[in-house]
Write an enzyme that holds these catalytic residues in place. Structure first.
Site, PDB file in Angstrom:
ATOM      1  N   LYS A  39       0.847  -1.192   0.000  1.00 49.15           N
ATOM      2  CA  LYS A  39       0.000   0.000   0.000  1.00 49.15           C
ATOM      3  C   LYS A  39       0.883   1.242   0.000  1.00 49.15           C
ATOM      4  CE  LYS A  39      -2.409   1.614   3.703  1.00 49.15           C
ATOM      5  NZ  LYS A  39      -2.429   3.090   3.835  1.00 49.15           N
ATOM      6  N   LYS A  68      -7.517   8.012  -0.508  1.00 44.86           N
ATOM      7  CA  LYS A  68      -8.764   8.424   0.186  1.00 44.86           C
ATOM      8  C   LYS A  68      -9.353   9.675  -0.479  1.00 44.86           C
ATOM      9  CE  LYS A  68      -7.631   6.423   4.665  1.00 44.86           C
ATOM     10  NZ  LYS A  68      -6.238   5.954   4.440  1.00 44.86           N
ATOM     11  N   ASP A  71     -13.871  14.604  -3.322  1.00 44.40           N
ATOM     12  CA  ASP A  71     -13.892  15.894  -4.018  1.00 44.40           C
ATOM     13  C   ASP A  71     -15.167  15.930  -4.855  1.00 44.40           C
ATOM     14  OD1 ASP A  71     -13.076  18.317  -5.352  1.00 44.40           O
ATOM     15  OD2 ASP A  71     -10.979  17.736  -5.050  1.00 44.40           O
ATOM     16  N   THR A 121     -10.364   3.681  11.333  1.00 40.66           N
ATOM     17  CA  THR A 121     -10.154   2.816  12.505  1.00 40.66           C
ATOM     18  C   THR A 121      -9.598   3.581  13.721  1.00 40.66           C
ATOM     19  OG1 THR A 121      -8.001   2.243  11.594  1.00 40.66           O
ATOM     20  CG2 THR A 121      -9.805   0.722  11.151  1.00 40.66           C
ATOM     21  N   ARG A 212       2.791  -0.727  10.842  1.00 38.28           N
ATOM     22  CA  ARG A 212       3.839  -0.769  11.869  1.00 38.28           C
ATOM     23  C   ARG A 212       4.163  -2.158  12.424  1.00 38.28           C
ATOM     24  NH1 ARG A 212       1.031   4.414  14.499  1.00 38.28           N
ATOM     25  NH2 ARG A 212      -0.671   3.324  13.450  1.00 38.28           N
TER      26      ARG A 212
END
Ligand code: OMP
Length: 234
Positions: A39, A68, A71, A121, A212
């Site tokens: 990603k 994301k 518009d 999240t 992470r």
């Protein structure tokens, strides 16, 4: 490298959340054949990640472009069409009906999967209330998953804790992708709605997004292999 099925490998998307391309490339190099899906999000896109996306695709990896988008319809439709042309596999938009419908038009005729981000999240009910929403997380995710289905996009991004409800709404063909994934004992950080990799898959997720727990691990290869082993058993 462990003998994990290629399909299982594709279920884990590693988030290249780095401030520059060389740091991201170093991780991709280190992970080698262990990871097949990456990603590229906001931080790396601003720092040259769009060219890295092309390189990764050229090297046979799958790329999730996490921009994301949100518009006016014309802009979202054209940006989505541009992403489809670059050969990325997944693109995110915020799960607002106008935005999702525009992205569906932009992706039409291409294999690009557009996913609507339902409720981040890092948000809980109190965060939504502070932002001025009158519905809590569960009701908002339910509404947005239904609207994603109506808009005709491939599926949604949601927390693993929402995945079972979302799977019931989207049915077997909808894509359910869950970030907010933490192996047992891992640092939670800023995630408020999270679960383990196995729990995410058991709840109905097709793929998980992991940042992470792999990128900040002392041994990223071992961390990625451990998550894949958990997915294989799920
Ligand atoms: O769209 C996303 O990928 C996303 C949506 C969401 O609701 N929550 C979320 O954490 N993400 C992304 O998933 C990744 C999670 O990273 P870690 O928390 O480090 O595993 C980050 O790249 C986030 O931008």
């Amino acid at each position: 490298m462990s003998l994990v099925d290629a399909k299982v490998r594709d279920r884990m998307i590693v988030a290249l959340d780095y401030p520059n391309v060389s740091a991201a490339e170093a991780l991709v190099w280190q992970l080698g054949d262990v990871v097949t899906f990456y990603k590229i999000g906001l931080e790396l896109s601003i720092a040259g990640g769009l060219d890295l996306a092309a390189d990764l695709i050229g090297a046979g990896k799958k790329v999730f472009l996490d921009l994301k988008l949100h518009d006016i319809g014309n802009t979202v439709e054209r940006a989505t069409a541009a992403a489809a042309e670059r050969g990325v596999h997944i693109l995110t938009v915020h799960a607002y009906p106008q935005t999702m419908a525009a992205a569906a038009r932009g992706a039409k005729g291409s294999p690009l999967e557009v996913l609507g981000v339902t409720v981040l999240t890092s948000y809980d009910d109190a965060d939504l209330a502070t932002a001025g929403y009158h519905m809590g997380v569960t009701d908002t995710v339910r509404l947005r998953a239904g609207q994603a289905l109506e808009a005709g996009i491939a599926g949604v991004i949601c927390a693993p804790t929402d995945a079972a409800m979302v799977r019931a709404i989207l049915g077997p063909d909808g894509r359910v992708v869950t970030p907010g994934v933490r192996p047992k004992g891992a640092e939670v950080g800023d995630q408020k709605r999270f679960a383990t990799p196995a729990e995410a898959i058991a709840a109905g997720a097709d793929r998980i997004v992991v940042g992470r727990p792999v990128t900040a691990a002392q041994d990223p290869v071992a961390a990625a292999e451990a998550i894949l082993a958990e997915l294989a058993g799920a």
